[in-house]
Design an enzyme around this catalytic site. Structure first.
Site, PDB file in Angstrom:
ATOM      1  N   GLN A 100       0.853  -1.199   0.000  1.00 19.65           N
ATOM      2  CA  GLN A 100       0.000   0.000   0.000  1.00 19.65           C
ATOM      3  C   GLN A 100       0.884   1.243   0.000  1.00 19.65           C
ATOM      4  O   GLN A 100       0.391   2.358  -0.161  1.00 19.65           O
ATOM      5  CB  GLN A 100      -0.910   0.012   1.229  1.00 19.65           C
ATOM      6  CG  GLN A 100      -1.880  -1.164   1.296  1.00 19.65           C
ATOM      7  CD  GLN A 100      -2.595  -1.211   2.627  1.00 19.65           C
ATOM      8  OE1 GLN A 100      -3.683  -0.651   2.801  1.00 19.65           O
ATOM      9  NE2 GLN A 100      -1.984  -1.877   3.592  1.00 19.65           N
ATOM     10  N   HIS A 118      -1.364   1.243  -4.315  1.00 23.50           N
ATOM     11  CA  HIS A 118      -1.802   2.634  -4.192  1.00 23.50           C
ATOM     12  C   HIS A 118      -0.921   3.590  -4.984  1.00 23.50           C
ATOM     13  O   HIS A 118      -0.932   4.797  -4.723  1.00 23.50           O
ATOM     14  CB  HIS A 118      -1.836   3.042  -2.712  1.00 23.50           C
ATOM     15  CG  HIS A 118      -2.883   2.323  -1.930  1.00 23.50           C
ATOM     16  ND1 HIS A 118      -2.968   2.363  -0.558  1.00 23.50           N
ATOM     17  CD2 HIS A 118      -3.906   1.520  -2.328  1.00 23.50           C
ATOM     18  CE1 HIS A 118      -4.001   1.631  -0.148  1.00 23.50           C
ATOM     19  NE2 HIS A 118      -4.565   1.098  -1.201  1.00 23.50           N
TER      20      HIS A 118
HETATM   21  N1  APR Z   1       6.441  -2.219  12.309  1.00 25.01           N
HETATM   22  C1  APR Z   1       5.253  -2.752  11.923  1.00 25.01           C
HETATM   23  N2  APR Z   1       4.077  -2.091  12.021  1.00 25.01           N
HETATM   24  C2  APR Z   1       4.110  -0.841  12.535  1.00 25.01           C
HETATM   25  C3  APR Z   1       5.303  -0.214  12.969  1.00 25.01           C
HETATM   26  C4  APR Z   1       6.502  -0.966  12.832  1.00 25.01           C
HETATM   27  N3  APR Z   1       7.684  -0.446  13.222  1.00 25.01           N
HETATM   28  N4  APR Z   1       4.998   1.031  13.424  1.00 25.01           N
HETATM   29  C5  APR Z   1       3.662   1.173  13.295  1.00 25.01           C
HETATM   30  N5  APR Z   1       3.127   0.051  12.759  1.00 25.01           N
HETATM   31  C6  APR Z   1       1.729  -0.231  12.429  1.00 25.01           C
HETATM   32  C7  APR Z   1       0.717   0.538  13.242  1.00 25.01           C
HETATM   33  O1  APR Z   1       0.391  -0.143  14.435  1.00 25.01           O
HETATM   34  C8  APR Z   1      -0.477   0.577  12.271  1.00 25.01           C
HETATM   35  O2  APR Z   1      -1.351  -0.526  12.511  1.00 25.01           O
HETATM   36  O3  APR Z   1       1.540   0.187  11.100  1.00 25.01           O
HETATM   37  C9  APR Z   1       0.156   0.428  10.895  1.00 25.01           C
HETATM   38  C10 APR Z   1       0.017   1.657  10.014  1.00 25.01           C
HETATM   39  O4  APR Z   1      -1.353   1.831   9.766  1.00 25.01           O
HETATM   40  P1  APR Z   1      -1.819   3.071   8.854  1.00 25.01           P
HETATM   41  O5  APR Z   1      -1.155   4.299   9.344  1.00 25.01           O
HETATM   42  O6  APR Z   1      -3.314   3.019   8.785  1.00 25.01           O
HETATM   43  O7  APR Z   1      -1.182   2.745   7.428  1.00 25.01           O
HETATM   44  P2  APR Z   1      -1.749   1.754   6.326  1.00 25.01           P
HETATM   45  O8  APR Z   1      -2.413   0.574   6.957  1.00 25.01           O
HETATM   46  O9  APR Z   1      -0.651   1.503   5.393  1.00 25.01           O
HETATM   47  O10 APR Z   1      -2.863   2.671   5.614  1.00 25.01           O
HETATM   48  C11 APR Z   1      -3.469   2.143   4.467  1.00 25.01           C
HETATM   49  O11 APR Z   1      -4.563   4.260   4.113  1.00 25.01           O
HETATM   50  O12 APR Z   1      -4.537   6.570   4.083  1.00 25.01           O
HETATM   51  C12 APR Z   1      -4.454   5.429   3.300  1.00 25.01           C
HETATM   52  O13 APR Z   1      -3.395   5.315   1.205  1.00 25.01           O
HETATM   53  C13 APR Z   1      -3.133   5.345   2.577  1.00 25.01           C
HETATM   54  O14 APR Z   1      -1.921   3.347   1.943  1.00 25.01           O
HETATM   55  C14 APR Z   1      -2.541   4.019   3.022  1.00 25.01           C
HETATM   56  C15 APR Z   1      -3.766   3.263   3.514  1.00 25.01           C
END
Ligand code: APR
Length: 250
Positions: A100, A118
């Site tokens: 993503q 994405h």
């Molecule tokens: N290692 C693994 N996971 C982690 C770490 C780490 N060091 N640090 C944080 N996280 C986790 C958090 O707990 C959270 O569950 O990464 C996740 C990030 O979640 P989001 O911020 O929601 O990101 P993502 O899931 O990629 O979002 C999906 O949403 O806004 C849209 O297009 C955007 O691609 C993105 C999509």
């Protein structure tokens, strides 16, 4: 870390691996996530910055945000989690990485079979006619610094998927087909909140794959995972790589 025998057995027998990554995988490269405390969506309104309507309303604001993210992604380096995934790819007959993330760090880490659900923050295309432009330009303080399409004079936009937009059909179809036919599925660093990407681990689970979640926090998918590891991806993925090598006596 001692992994359960169910996971070790699956590593030993699996032929087709699918991976879904989210912003958490790039967190240890210094890039913000979206929904963590302090993440992008705790500071900005996603519909102002990551939607077609937001772009048409204020293209300069949107481009300045993406320009800042482009600069940070350029300065970032792949972390041990990215690098471990690139090595894991070589250890299985079939290994598909669906991300993503738009930061390009999986490619820079050496992963080959990467599919960007994405889009990619370093690519651009015309908002009106769709023509692609991989031009490198700096956005300044004036709307005049936003390039126009040489073909139709439309506004050039970042080639990322915004809220309300469809994912690339060919990549999404492959992601569904792969998730529904793999033996082992990893969902790593994603809050599992944004569909259709968030559907992929459920698809894998529904077809009998062994599903591993890696996230320091629980998500709405956690209770469905065969193994949910409450660790940072940059710390646990190198350990998983070492375990795979031990099992495959590499
Ligand atoms: N290692 C693994 N996971 C982690 C770490 C780490 N060091 N640090 C944080 N996280 C986790 C958090 O707990 C959270 O569950 O990464 C996740 C990030 O979640 P989001 O911020 O929601 O990101 P993502 O899931 O990629 O979002 C999906 O949403 O806004 C849209 O297009 C955007 O691609 C993105 C999509």
């Amino acid at each position: 870390m001692d992994f359960p025998s169910s996971f070790l057995n699956k590593i030993n027998t699996a032929k087709k691996i699918a991976v879904l990554t989210g912003a958490g995988v790039s967190r240890e490269s210094g890039l913000d996530t979206f929904r963590d405390v302090g993440g992008y969506w705790s500071k900005y309104n996603p519909y102002e910055l990551a939607s077609p309507q937001g772009f048409l309303k204020n293209p300069l604001l949107v481009w300045q945000w993406y320009q800042a993210r482009r600069n940070r992604a350029k300065e970032a380096e792949p972390n041990p989690g990215h690098l471990a995934l690139a090595q894991m790819e070589k250890l299985f007959p079939e290994f598909y990485l669906f991300t993503q993330n738009v930061d390009g760090l999986h490619f820079r880490a050496g992963s080959q079979n990467v599919y960007e659900l994405h889009g990619n923050i370093f690519k651009s295309h015309c908002f009106s006619c769709g023509a692609s432009y991989d031009i490198d330009f700096e956005i300044g303080e004036s709307i005049d610094t936003i390039p126009n399409c040489p073909r139709c004079n439309g506004l050039i936009r970042p080639s990322v998927v915004w809220f309300g937009e469809s994912l690339p059909f060919d990549i999404l179809s492959l992601a569904y087909e792969t998730s529904r036919s793999c033996d082992l599925f990893f969902t790593i660093g994603t809050s599992s909140e944004v569909y259709p990407a968030a559907d992929l681990p459920y698809q894998a689970k529904s077809k009998g794959a062994y599903v591993v979640e890696i996230n320091p926090n629980e998500t709405s998918f956690t209770r469905y995972a065969d193994l949910s590891i409450r660790e940072k991806s940059g710390e646990i993925l190198p350990k998983i790589l070492d375990t795979i090598k031990e099992i495959k006596i590499i």
